[in-house]
Design a protein around this motif. Structure first.
Motif, short mmCIF file in Angstrom:
data_model
loop_
_atom_site.label_atom_id
_atom_site.label_comp_id
_atom_site.label_asym_id
_atom_site.label_seq_id
_atom_site.Cartn_x
_atom_site.Cartn_y
_atom_site.Cartn_z
N ASN A 1 0.82 -1.22 0.00
CA ASN A 1 0.00 0.00 0.00
C ASN A 1 0.85 1.27 0.00
O ASN A 1 0.62 2.18 0.79
N GLY A 2 1.86 1.27 -0.83
CA GLY A 2 2.68 2.48 -0.98
C GLY A 2 3.65 2.74 0.15
O GLY A 2 4.32 3.78 0.18
N ARG A 3 3.74 1.81 1.10
CA ARG A 3 4.68 2.00 2.22
C ARG A 3 5.66 0.82 2.28
O ARG A 3 5.34 -0.28 1.82
N ILE A 4 6.82 1.10 2.86
CA ILE A 4 7.81 0.02 2.97
C ILE A 4 7.46 -0.83 4.19
O ILE A 4 7.27 -0.30 5.29
N ASP A 5 7.41 -2.13 3.97
CA ASP A 5 7.06 -3.04 5.05
C ASP A 5 8.20 -4.05 5.19
O ASP A 5 8.44 -4.86 4.28
N LEU A 6 8.92 -3.95 6.29
CA LEU A 6 10.08 -4.83 6.46
C LEU A 6 9.75 -6.03 7.35
O LEU A 6 10.64 -6.65 7.92
N SER A 7 8.46 -6.35 7.44
CA SER A 7 8.10 -7.44 8.38
C SER A 7 8.63 -8.79 7.91
O SER A 7 8.95 -9.64 8.73
N ASP A 8 8.78 -8.99 6.59
CA ASP A 8 9.35 -10.27 6.14
C ASP A 8 10.78 -10.44 6.64
O ASP A 8 11.26 -11.55 6.85
N ALA A 9 11.46 -9.30 6.81
CA ALA A 9 12.82 -9.35 7.35
C ALA A 9 12.79 -9.32 8.89
O ALA A 9 13.84 -9.34 9.54
N GLY A 10 11.60 -9.28 9.45
CA GLY A 10 11.47 -9.27 10.92
C GLY A 10 11.89 -7.95 11.55
O GLY A 10 12.27 -7.90 12.71
N LEU A 11 11.80 -6.86 10.77
CA LEU A 11 12.23 -5.56 11.31
C LEU A 11 11.02 -4.68 11.56
O LEU A 11 10.39 -4.19 10.61
N ASP A 12 10.67 -4.46 12.82
CA ASP A 12 9.57 -3.54 13.11
C ASP A 12 10.14 -2.20 13.59
O ASP A 12 11.35 -2.06 13.79
N ALA B 1 20.57 -4.52 -7.20
CA ALA B 1 19.52 -4.87 -6.24
C ALA B 1 20.00 -4.57 -4.81
O ALA B 1 19.21 -4.18 -3.95
N GLN B 2 21.30 -4.73 -4.57
CA GLN B 2 21.83 -4.40 -3.23
C GLN B 2 21.71 -2.90 -2.95
O GLN B 2 21.38 -2.47 -1.84
N LEU B 3 22.01 -2.09 -4.00
CA LEU B 3 21.86 -0.63 -3.83
C LEU B 3 20.43 -0.31 -3.42
O LEU B 3 20.19 0.49 -2.51
N ILE B 4 19.48 -0.95 -4.11
CA ILE B 4 18.06 -0.68 -3.83
C ILE B 4 17.69 -1.12 -2.42
O ILE B 4 16.97 -0.42 -1.70
N ALA B 5 18.20 -2.27 -2.02
CA ALA B 5 17.92 -2.75 -0.66
C ALA B 5 18.42 -1.71 0.33
O ALA B 5 17.74 -1.37 1.31
N GLY B 6 19.61 -1.18 0.07
CA GLY B 6 20.19 -0.16 0.95
C GLY B 6 19.31 1.07 1.00
O GLY B 6 19.09 1.66 2.07
N ASN B 7 18.76 1.46 -0.16
CA ASN B 7 17.89 2.64 -0.19
C ASN B 7 16.59 2.40 0.59
O ASN B 7 16.15 3.26 1.35
N LEU B 8 16.01 1.23 0.37
CA LEU B 8 14.74 0.92 1.05
C LEU B 8 14.95 0.92 2.57
O LEU B 8 14.15 1.48 3.32
N LEU B 9 16.02 0.29 3.00
CA LEU B 9 16.28 0.24 4.44
C LEU B 9 16.53 1.64 4.98
O LEU B 9 16.03 2.01 6.05
N SER B 10 17.29 2.44 4.23
CA SER B 10 17.61 3.79 4.71
C SER B 10 16.35 4.62 4.84
O SER B 10 16.17 5.35 5.83
#
Ligand code: G6P
Length: 613
Positions: A278-289, A410-419
């Motif tokens: 829904n347009g938001r980053i959800d890191l729950s699959d990585a277990g990060l709340d 893809a690693q760059l993107i992962a870094g962006n999403l997490l940031s």
């Protein structure tokens, strides 16, 4: 790095082993060999130095070797030069025990001396021959039991290994053991397989087992039994590989590298979409709340090679957006420098393969110090993914070319999403900015495609003109320096041209003395605030004879007053420019390598997955 394939079933084994080894060629190797046995007969061993084609020619594509059970190996030399003698499989003189090995046995000297005292002699320089003879020693002295002899050897061996063995008294059976080296087992109907990686198995089966550390298995036709180090039978879960077999084929491209360069828009899109809900980053699959994120006070990013370069870029983005202090380290340094990890630290390991020995060691060291860990990994089920507390999967798909492109993107993107998400959780972004940044990420795939469409031919032309360059420098400031590092590695690893990345402001402190007539200097300048400073540094090298190439934002056309050749990328958020700026640099490396007639996908001396220190 080294490849193992094994087969037991009703078919002729050698062609299957050769086909499997071909699929593992990307791992890097310098010799290859097979051992195949027919029923109870002793195994026939054939080896050849150099590319697999030599082994294929020697065996008439495997047709000349009969038998339905066998093991094959591609060797990347560690102990002893690349030669037929040192190539695997290794065997005892009577061929009672035959084996192949990936990894390094650290105490092989000590074991070798002990075995010499017991009457063994050695024909090769390898640690693998020591392993084979050690297993043989236990086999002969403790009742010819393969699992027992492997278990005893495992308690004596220090180091990393994936082992596959055949024993004379056990026809149609293969025995394997593993410690910190990739190995999967394939389950077919009436046949079973072992391999270092999935592509070798895909033509035959998608049903696989991952074997754990300090575990062993017995493979018989269609049957696999697992054992722990105490020799107790253990159960394993059968996993279905979801990859499309075509994902690991060239699909009409001349090289895997070019195919993978073109897969980058897809790799980036999939990686973003997987965590957007829904347009938001959800890191729950990585277990990060949010609570976990808010507790992070300091981040260590640890990786090797291009993954390290993705980490350097991520450092800039994370510090800029989330204002969390970040330190990026090479895994091989981090693990041996007794790092001081404060209580509120968080360790991020980046690895395409999820098997890199130093990155794995860094992960374990962090866990020992009770620091939470997150792995950004591409290969599902890999050791790093299994051992990390949290996993963020990049969805680049199988990457075959040794020089990484789509996995790095893809690693760059992962870094962006997490940031972005860390910044949001820490209250550093308001709702509007959060959305803008996400929208900018969503636009990147089409922008990458645009760079490919607009610049490919010009770069091809340029590369053919400059393929004879002897030295190249990549310069940049800030996040552009991170991109330069990756561009430089791409060029040097596949074109064998000496190349260095330098922080542009640092040039004057020594390196500028290397600049002379005709030296190629590739400048990356995507950051507004640093633009003029970069131009000054570029002018400094130009007036000393450098031939200047620039990668900059579309619109900065005035750069052509300074440079000899300019490449443009579309406008995006400043901290996301690496995803676009790296594309021309990847193409440059690719086309220079092609112009020089080199083996783009399998550059000399390199391995895709570096499972030894
Ligand atoms: C090797 C590969 C590189 C890769 C590095 C780290 O050197 O050739 O492309 O960046 O290992 O590998 P990893 O699998 O941990 O990302």
């Amino acid at each position: 790095m080294c490849g193992i394939v094994g087969y037991t079933g009703d078919k002729q084994a050698a062609p299957i082993l050769l086909a499997g080894l071909e699929k593992l060629e990307y791992r890097g190797y310098d010799s290859a060999g097979l051992a195949v046995r027919k029923g109870k007969s002793l195994p026939e061993i054939v080896k050849a130095k150099g590319r697999l084609i030599a082994l294929k020619e020697k065996t008439n594509a495997g047709k000349a070797i009969h038998g339905n059970c066998g093991i094959g190996h591609t060797r990347w030399a560690t102990h002893g030069e690349p030669s037929e003698l040192n190539a695997h499989p290794h065997a005892t003189e009577d061929r009672e025990v035959v084996g192949v090995h990936n990894g390094i046995i650290e105490n092989y000297q000590e074991l070798r001396e002990k075995l010499i005292k017991k009457g063994y002699s050695f024909y090769s320089d390898t640690d693998t021959e020591v392993a084979v003879k050690l297993v043989h020693y236990y086999y002969e002295n403790y009742g010819q039991n393969p699992i027992d002899s492997l278990a005893r050897a495992m308690t004596r061996i220090r180091g990393t290994y994936a082992l596959a063995f055949m024993f004379k008294e056990y026809p149609e059976e293969i025995y394997v053991a593993r410690q910190d080296n990739p190995m999967i087992l394939g389950q077919g109907v009436g046949e079973t397989f072992v391999a270092s990686d999935v592509p070798a198995l895909l033509p035959y089966t998608r049903q696989v087992y991952y074997i754990g550390n300090q575990e062993m298995a017995r493979l018989h036709k269609g049957e696999i039994t697992f054992y722990n180090i105490d020799q107790e039978v253990i159960e394993k879960e059968l996993i279905e590989i979801k990859w499309d077999a075509e994902a690991a084929e060239k699909g009409g491209y001349e090289h895997f590298m070019m195919k993978e360069i073109y897969e980058q828009p897809r790799a980036v899109r999939d990686t973003v979409n997987a965590v957007l809900k829904n347009g938001r980053i959800d890191l729950s699959d990585a277990g990060l709340d949010e609570k976990t994120i808010r507790s992070i006070g300091r981040i260590y990013i640890v990786a090797c090679g291009s993954a390290y370069h993705a980490g350097v870029a991520m450092q800039y983005v994370m510090e800029e957006l989330a204002r969390i202090p970040v330190r990026v380290e090479l895994a091989s340094e981090f693990r041996y420098r007794n790092p001081i990890l404060e209580e509120n630290s968080f360790v991020i390991i980046i690895s395409q393969s999820g098997e890199t020995a130093d990155s794995l060691a860094a992960l374990r060291l962090s866990k020992e110090q009770k620091i939470p860990t997150l792995a950004i990994v591409n290969v599902v089920g890999s050791t790093i993914a299994r051992e990390a507390d949290h996993v963020f999967y990049t969805l680049a798909g199988p990457e075959i070319a040794v020089a990484t492109t789509k996995a790095y993107s893809a690693q760059l993107i992962a870094g962006n999403l997490l940031s972005i998400q860390f910044a949001y959780a820490k209250g550093k972004l308001d709702e509007k900015r959060y959305k803008e940044l996400i929208e900018a990420l969503q636009k990147l795939p089409e922008q990458i495609q645009k760079v490919l469409d607009d610049e490919k031919e010009r770069i091809q032309w340029f590369a053919s003109k400059y393929a004879n360059a002897k030295d190249v420098f990549f310069i940049g400031r800030g996040i552009d320096y991170a991109v330069g590092m990756e561009g430089s590695l791409k060029l040097k690893e596949i074109s064998y041209i000496h190349s260095e990345a330098y922080a542009a402001g640092e040039l004057k402190h020594g390196t500028i003395s290397l600049i002379e007539d005709g030296i190629l200097v590739v400048s990356v300048l995507t950051q507004k605030e640093l633009y003029e400073k970069m131009i000054s540094n570029m002018v400094e090298v130009k007036c000393r004879g450098a031939y200047l190439v620039a990668v900059t934002m579309a619109g900065n056309y005035k750069v052509e007053d300074t440079v000899n050749f300019a490449l443009y990328i579309p406008e995006t958020e400043e901290c996301f420019t690496p995803s676009l700026a790296v594309i021309p640099l990847q193409l440059l490396g690719y086309y220079v390598s092609v112009s020089k007639g080199l083996d783009v996908d399998k550059p000399r001396n390199l391995a895709k997955s570096v499972t030894v220190e």
